[in-house]
Design a protein around this motif. Structure first.
Motif, short mmCIF file in Angstrom:
data_model
loop_
_atom_site.label_atom_id
_atom_site.label_comp_id
_atom_site.label_asym_id
_atom_site.label_seq_id
_atom_site.Cartn_x
_atom_site.Cartn_y
_atom_site.Cartn_z
N SER A 48 62.45 -33.99 5.15
CA SER A 48 61.12 -34.20 4.57
C SER A 48 60.90 -35.67 4.23
O SER A 48 59.81 -36.22 4.43
N SER A 49 61.92 -36.32 3.71
CA SER A 49 61.83 -37.73 3.38
C SER A 49 61.62 -38.56 4.64
O SER A 49 60.80 -39.49 4.66
N LYS B 24 67.21 -30.38 4.27
CA LYS B 24 65.76 -30.20 4.20
C LYS B 24 65.10 -31.35 3.45
O LYS B 24 64.04 -31.86 3.85
N THR B 25 65.73 -31.76 2.35
CA THR B 25 65.18 -32.88 1.57
C THR B 25 65.20 -34.16 2.38
O THR B 25 64.22 -34.93 2.38
N ARG C 135 57.45 -25.70 5.54
CA ARG C 135 56.81 -25.80 4.23
C ARG C 135 55.61 -24.88 4.09
O ARG C 135 55.19 -24.55 2.97
N GLU D 165 69.95 -27.36 1.58
CA GLU D 165 68.82 -27.98 0.88
C GLU D 165 68.86 -29.50 1.01
O GLU D 165 67.81 -30.16 1.08
N GLU D 166 70.06 -30.08 1.05
CA GLU D 166 70.18 -31.54 1.19
C GLU D 166 69.58 -32.00 2.51
O GLU D 166 68.95 -33.06 2.60
#
Length: 261
Positions: free
Chosen positions: A75-76, A71-72, A201, A68-69
């Protein structure tokens, strides 16, 4: 012909056609107007095949494997790449404060945020806000025009197709890479990361739409219309029943029910 030159010509041609459409029916909702539907359906089918063979498996792998880190962070990074365009279009729409905020986000996240992989601007209370040239044209009353399915890029319309080309031409990162192979390769790589992030997404939404729709093509066309009208209004309610933004704010369940009918 180089890609940059081709997109520049497309931008000019599309904007000329858009002006002609706007002069006759500037405010009507023509997003479901699909005069080249047979061609669009062919392109839709080709896009679906490419998605099935490449993007969908990559997005599934990304969903199941990447932490998840990661993916975040991705996205950023993707959002940060678009901040110069967000700033320019906010300025074009008469929102200098929002333009300044987007520019500030880009500077902060590109430096202390390590190329945008960390959204430090959000930690300082500067929220993300997306704007594109298609939204800018809609802001000034340009109707969507005929529905178009673009190769690889998917659903669009005449206005938003012009917007895509214009955003590419206006993007400072496009021209920064023109004289530098390193920057150009990094920018092209970022487009691939952007496509992966966008497909990831949209996994659940598109899967549900495809499984519940009698006609997936028509459902996707309706979904696109609702989403674009919603972002052009920036969450505001429609101001009149006969303008392009007449649709209610986007509701996925409504889109599915409409497609099923």
């Amino acid at each position: 012909m180089k890609l940059r030159t081709l997109l520049s010509l497309c931008a000019g041609a599309s904007l000329s056609m858009l002006t002609a459409c706007a002069s006759t029916q500037p405010a009507q909702d023509m997003s479901d107007y699909d005069p080249i539907e047979p061609v669009n359906r062919i392109v839709h089918g080709v896009n679906g095949a490419v998605d099935f063979m490449i993007l969908y498996p990559a997005a599934m792998w990304y969903r199941d494997i990447a932490p998840e880190e990661v993916k975040t962070a991705v996205s950023s990074f993707v959002r940060n790449i678009g901040e110069p365009i967000n700033a320019l279009n906010s300025l074009f729409q008469g929102e200098p404060e929002q333009a300044a905020a987007s520019a500030q986000r880009f500077i902060m996240n590109s430096t202390i945020g390590f190329l945008g992989f960390n959204d430090v601007a959000a930690d300082f209370g500067i929220p993300y806000h997306s704007e594109d040239f298609g939204q800018t044209l809609g802001h000034y009353g340009f109707g969507g025009g005929p529905y178009i399915v673009l190769p690889l890029l998917g659903p669009s319309n005449l206005r938003d197709s012009a917007g895509i080309a214009a955003d590419y031409v206006m993007n400072p990162l496009t021209w920064a890479g023109k004289n530098s192979d390193t920057v150009d390769n990094l920018y092209l790589g970022s487009l691939g990361v952007t496509a992966l992030d966008a497909r990831y997404r949209a996994l659940n939404q598109l899967n549900e739409l495809e499984q519940t729709s009698i006609d997936y093509y028509a459902a996707l066309r309706s979904l696109y219309r609702q989403q674009r009208n919603a972002v052009i209004r920036n969450g505001a309610a429609p101001t009149a029943p006969d303008v392009e933004d007449e649709s209610a704010s986007f509701d996925f369940d409504d889109a599915v029910e409409a497609a099923a009918e």
